[in-house]
Design a protein around this motif. Structure first.
Motif, short mmCIF file in Angstrom:
data_model
loop_
_atom_site.label_atom_id
_atom_site.label_comp_id
_atom_site.label_asym_id
_atom_site.label_seq_id
_atom_site.Cartn_x
_atom_site.Cartn_y
_atom_site.Cartn_z
N ASP A 1 -0.52 -4.09 4.58
CA ASP A 1 0.66 -3.72 5.28
C ASP A 1 0.25 -4.06 7.10
N HIS B 1 7.07 -1.98 10.90
CA HIS B 1 6.20 -2.86 10.10
C HIS B 1 6.76 -4.37 10.34
N HIS C 1 -0.20 9.07 13.23
CA HIS C 1 1.33 8.94 13.25
C HIS C 1 1.69 8.24 11.68
N MET C 2 1.22 6.96 12.02
CA MET C 2 1.57 6.36 10.24
C MET C 2 1.26 6.79 9.43
N VAL D 1 1.27 10.45 8.68
CA VAL D 1 1.86 11.85 8.67
C VAL D 1 2.77 12.04 7.70
N ASN D 2 3.36 11.18 6.98
CA ASN D 2 4.63 11.37 5.99
C ASN D 2 3.92 11.17 4.70
N GLY D 3 2.70 10.97 4.79
CA GLY D 3 1.94 10.77 3.46
C GLY D 3 1.76 9.34 2.80
N ALA D 4 2.03 8.52 3.85
CA ALA D 4 2.02 7.17 3.36
C ALA D 4 0.52 6.78 3.34
N CYS D 5 0.07 6.15 2.35
CA CYS D 5 -1.02 5.58 2.19
C CYS D 5 -1.80 4.26 2.84
N THR E 1 3.32 1.07 -0.28
CA THR E 1 3.87 2.62 -0.89
C THR E 1 5.07 2.31 -1.72
N PRO F 1 8.34 13.99 2.48
CA PRO F 1 7.56 13.72 3.49
C PRO F 1 7.57 14.63 4.86
N LEU G 1 8.60 5.68 9.68
CA LEU G 1 8.21 6.81 8.92
C LEU G 1 9.29 7.50 8.20
N SER H 1 8.84 4.79 5.13
CA SER H 1 7.58 4.38 4.46
C SER H 1 6.83 5.31 3.52
N PHE H 2 7.14 6.36 3.40
CA PHE H 2 6.66 7.50 2.35
C PHE H 2 6.76 6.88 1.04
#
Lengths: 409, 409
Positions: A107, A144, A310-311, A313-317, B149, B160, B235, B238-239
């Motif tokens: 990404d 993105h 920040h990128m 923080v929502n759990g995105a890997c 994701t 999230p 965000l 994007s989770f």
């Protein structure tokens, strides 16, 4: 001290050792490290199959302790005379290799981290109101971009076609962008990935980010202006994003680290903590060989460590090879702006170059080079190389003439 | 007629044959085709190493004529009695395999192609002004989402965390999203890629798009609302993005093709031409087993062929495995809306489910299933399967408690 004939003030000395991917007419893409004006073929001197792959991704995935180990080993190979006979055959002249995109980008995220850039854009587009949106000082705004069109420095960039509508036009029209621009940015290459649901703190930056490159986020301002409300930039950006061929490892940037500007209001806790990751990079933008701007990366409001936190923080890997960029780097001065949009103030104040040519936006044939250096040990400079690209004329849309609407045919 | 015991009215009969990737405790991910309640192990019956790979990407890259050839061969294998002895050992019960993400997603683009959805959102967020932005009927608005994701149906979705600020709040705060939503969408999987600078016409849709899946574009509305100006959703989306496990090939959707609604104004020529690619898909959204909406895909304003032409008009290349989705599918009726945001009208009109529970947005433990069928030959229905996901409680941010600002500690 290396046994190689590298001048002590070389920006690509032992203190740098950036990674890239090269090929020769005889060997397919391989991992290499730059030393002076040579490339060290890592597959030839290190016993690890990751260096024989066509991208750095497998090496990136190995993580911080391995990166440190490999850097120490390369330093030893280039320093200790006893390795000379083994290493010399693996050194190739830089001008005899072709450089490739060093990573397969997963990404690609682009941020908007310069207060001066965001402020300039706000003053141009929303005169009379607060130049910064209400969220700007609370979070590093990002979005993105298209990873499939990230290209290596030197790749020509055809002018994009697209749909655009100037405010005075009644209807949109189709054609080549007439406001083609650059964005001088710094990119951060993710090495070690994460599992979903594992947000990172800013303090974990160096465990997950491998290194730094230069980015030119080419932008078609007319296409972008017509398309971007409400879901953000799309085709105005997705035709090409150029990156430098050499990724400078974080380990080479220890002397470049600095505190970012004071952040007021204080960010939420998830964006705080750890050592500061401001970076004192001196950037230069050249248009057809003429310097037109010197953006100071140290003026960036948000640090890359905060962007990373920040990128995720929502759990995105994260995946090895993910790339995130700073957004346009603009300093406070008029000659420190990282886009033509700002340098020509939306076309109202065209630039006159030393050769007498005048530019508000890019013309076909123009070449843009963005380069940068960073402080190294003992007053030396670390080179971040360059990201270069030349604008080609737009190509005719292969299907357009077959589908003219009735009123035009 | 197949020699298999598949009922003639099965949504997964010979007219469908969707592709997926499966594994068993004994075999690692492999390509398969669904027939009835079984999976045909393609690596076992077809002599091509692409089917032994862990994603469909290598098969997708082979292009339209090969896709047609393989479909014809599979049909022959399942139809002609003489192949029975060879094929039967390669058939596995669906409930004995694990299904995986069928493609390695390159770029993920999400469009906004439903006029009813865009209109509903506009009426909620910009009351009193035109619900559609000025560009909406001139181009299919889209943006890039996070490909890393994208997860397969059945993968749980933790709520999230993130930064959000309600209009009445003075400052943003951090915490689990309190407005977690779904978006019921249809996804299009790119097979044959393109070179840079080769835009596609809508007429080339079937040469480049392999098939169709269902998509749930999970959305945290509170995070999204605070972050999305000016660069779009980040965000808040994007989770996680869930996709169905089975990709229905375009060849199975011949009977579903229909004309899209009349487009007025007429789009620019690059968005016109070719056969219409409206699709008469009947979608259903279930919340905890209760149907809450029936979005009609035939009502979508922009076709996927137009999305493809728009996405490439600037010269951006495509890669096998690229995914683009329609955006929320909402029809004109109040029970045809594809998001809870619309179904509960921003939370002002909560839904009461048959079990007495009330929802404006998703609660922890809620399960959402989106399923769809399409017209098949002779009055039958083609199944598009389902995309399912259950909401898990938010996990504590692992670093948050260490970094409380002074006024909170």
């Amino acid at each position: 001290m290396t046994w190689l004939d590298v001048p002590p003030d070389s920006p690509f000395g032992l203190a740098n050792l950036p990674y890239g991917v090269f090929s020769t007419p005889d060997t397919g893409p391989l991992a290499g490290v730059r030393i002076g004006d040579r490339v060290l073929d890592l597959a030839a001197v290190l016993d690890d199959p990751v260096f024989a792959e066509p991208t750095l991704n497998a090496f990136l995935a190995q993580g911080r302790s391995r990166w440190d180990e490999v850097r120490a080993r390369i330093t030893e190979l280039l320093t200790e005379e006893r390795w000379r006979a083994r290493v010399e055959p693996a050194l190739l002249a830089l001008d005899e290799v072709r450089l490739h995109l060093p990573v397969a980008v997963g990404d690609y995220v682009d941020f908007y981290a310069s207060e001066h850039h965001a402020g300039n854009i706000g003053r141009m587009f929303r005169p009379g109101s607060d130049p910064l949106t209400p969220n700007w000082k609370h979070l590093p705004i990002g979005y993105h971009g298209r990873s499939g069109t990230v290209v290596v420095s030197g790749t020509p960039v055809p002018r994009p076609n697209g749909q655009r509508k100037a405010p005075a036009d009644a209807l949109p029209s189709f054609g080549p962008s007439v406001r083609l621009d650059i964005e001088a940015e710094v990119g951060f290459v993710v090495g070690a990935g994460t599992e979903p649901g594992r947000p990172l703190a800013p303090a974990q930056f160096a465990d997950h980010v491998f290194g730094v490159c230069l980015v030119n986020d080419w932008s078609a301002r007319d296409i972008q202006a017509w398309e971007y409300v409400p879901l953000g930039p799309f085709l105005g950006k997705s035709f090409a994003t150029s990156v430098s061929a050499w990724i400078v490892p974080l380990a080479a940037l220890e002397h470049a680290r600095t505190s970012p500007p004071v952040q007021d209001p204080q960010p939420l806790p998830y964006l705080t903590g750890g050592q500061p990751w401001g970076l004192d990079l001196a950037m230069e933008v050249l248009l057809n060989g003429h310097p037109i701007s010197h953006p100071p990366y140290a003026s960036m409001y948000w640090t890359p460590a905060q962007m990373l936190a920040h990128m995720t923080v929502n759990g995105a890997c994260l995946r090895p090879g993910d790339l995130f960029a700073s957004g346009t780097v603009s300093g406070p001065g008029p000659d420190e702006r990282g886009s033509l949009m700002e340098l020509s103030w939306g076309g109202q104040e065209p630039l006159t170059l030393p050769d007498g040519s005048v530019r508000s936006f890019l013309e076909d044939g123009d070449e843009v080079v963005i380069r940068a250096t960073a402080p190294g040990p003992g007053g030396t400079r670390i080179g971040l190389g360059e990201v270069a690209g030349r604008v080609l004329p737009a190509t005719a849309h292969p299907h357009f003439s077959q589908h003219l609407p009735k009123e035009q045919s």
